[in-house]
Enzyme design. Structure first.
Site, PDB file in Angstrom:
ATOM      1  N   GLY A 250       0.815  -1.212   0.000  1.00 45.63           N
ATOM      2  CA  GLY A 250       0.000   0.000   0.000  1.00 45.63           C
ATOM      3  C   GLY A 250       0.843   1.254   0.000  1.00 45.63           C
ATOM      4  O   GLY A 250       0.521   2.240  -0.691  1.00 45.63           O
ATOM      5  N   ASP A 251       1.928   1.248   0.764  1.00 43.03           N
ATOM      6  CA  ASP A 251       2.838   2.394   0.788  1.00 43.03           C
ATOM      7  C   ASP A 251       3.411   2.635  -0.608  1.00 43.03           C
ATOM      8  O   ASP A 251       3.549   3.775  -1.061  1.00 43.03           O
ATOM      9  CB  ASP A 251       3.994   2.152   1.762  1.00 43.03           C
ATOM     10  CG  ASP A 251       3.527   1.636   3.110  1.00 43.03           C
ATOM     11  OD1 ASP A 251       2.400   1.973   3.514  1.00 43.03           O
ATOM     12  OD2 ASP A 251       4.294   0.902   3.759  1.00 43.03           O
TER      13      ASP A 251
END
Length: 307
Positions: A250-251
């Protein structure tokens, strides 16, 4: 300049073995130490994509020095406030089942917090982007997230936020440039069960009504939706590959999307790169490398949704 903030970073001790028996001596087959934290992950990927950036937050002790050196090796400039404590170590145990043991982290005192805010107050301009990712450290509250969001709005800097529901919703009034809850977090924010893509879009629009300018909702194996501040809705596909480790995916999506948007102001290209970065990290042992991102970009299909 691009800035990332990690309030409670960690050294992740990743240990791999076939099986674990509680209460007995277990020996691992492989171990490695990784500089961990959502903002740190973003800094690493941003640099690999060709964007200089400064990593900030709080570091202390021998573990803090390890993280600082790892960032320097990646070409990221560390500008952390030094705290009088040891940055935490988290254990990631990979066996038949994955087990994570996350430490609490050092208490951050008001003087440390003031020092970081003074740094940003003196540095930020309307040309900057601030990525605030992850959760609070002990000693901090949602007020500190709100203060960062407010400062970015006052300075005209773009504010990118990736955190839990309470911290995210507390900052929406300051109109973050980008937020990225996943579908489960979206449901948690509104205390509902989401059972269709139409419902995903409905509640993502609600986040825009509350202040989020651009909203990405990640759907796991179903890709992601992007709702832009101009009213467009796009959906990305997922490339084929074996998920090895979802930590940092996600980052990577957030960093990849924002990096391309800075270059192009093109939402389609930005979502395509964001999706490729997220998948590349999921298919890798660590944070995505540029060559694997480039291999996946052409596999990502972007569909405009008419609603």
């Amino acid at each position: 300049m691009l800035y990332t903030i990690t309030f409670n970073p960690a050294v992740d001790l990743v240990m791999s073995t076939d099986h674990v028996t509680l209460g007995e001596l277990n020996r691992v087959q492989r171990d490695e130490y990784v500089a961990g934290g959502k903002g740190i992950n973003m800094s690493v990927l941003l640099k690999r994509l060709g964007h200089d950036n400064i990593a900030t937050g709080f570091l202390g002790g021998f573990t803090g020095e390890f993280i600082r050196q790892q960032l320097l090796t990646e070409g990221v400039q560390p500008e952390f406030v030094e705290v009088d404590a040891i940055t935490r170590i988290n254990v990631k145990l990979k066996a038949a089942e994955e087990t994570e043991i996350n430490a609490k982290g050092p208490v951050i005192h008001q003087a440390d917090i003031d020092q970081l805010f003074q740094y940003f107050d003196s540095k930020l301009t309307g040309e900057d982007v601030v990525f605030l990712a992850g959760n609070t450290a002990p000693g901090m509250t949602s007020d500190h997230y709100v203060k960062i969001a407010k400062l970015c709005k006052e300075k005209g800097a773009r504010f990118v936020l990736d955190t839990n529901k309470d911290l995210l919703t507390a900052c929406l009034a300051y109109q973050p440039f980008l937020i990225k809850p996943n579908i489960h977090e979206l449901a948690e924010i509104f205390n509902v069960e989401i059972q269709s893509h139409q419902e995903v879009i409905y509640y993502a629009r609600e986040l825009q009504q509350r202040g989020g300018r651009n909203v990405i909702i990640s759907l796991g194996g179903d890709g992601a939706f992007l709702l832009t501040e101009h009213g467009e809705i796009y959906q990305s596909s997922v490339p084929k590959g074996q998920v090895i480790n979802s930590v940092g995916a996600g980052d990577s999506m957030v960093a990849g999307f924002t990096a391309k948007y800075i270059e192009s102001q093109d939402y389609i290209a930005s979502l395509r790169q964001g999706a490729a970065c997220g998948s590349s990290t999921a298919f890798s042992i660590g944070i995505a490398q540029l060559d694997t991102v480039n291999q996946l970009v052409d596999e990502i299909k972007i569909t405009k949704i008419g609603v």
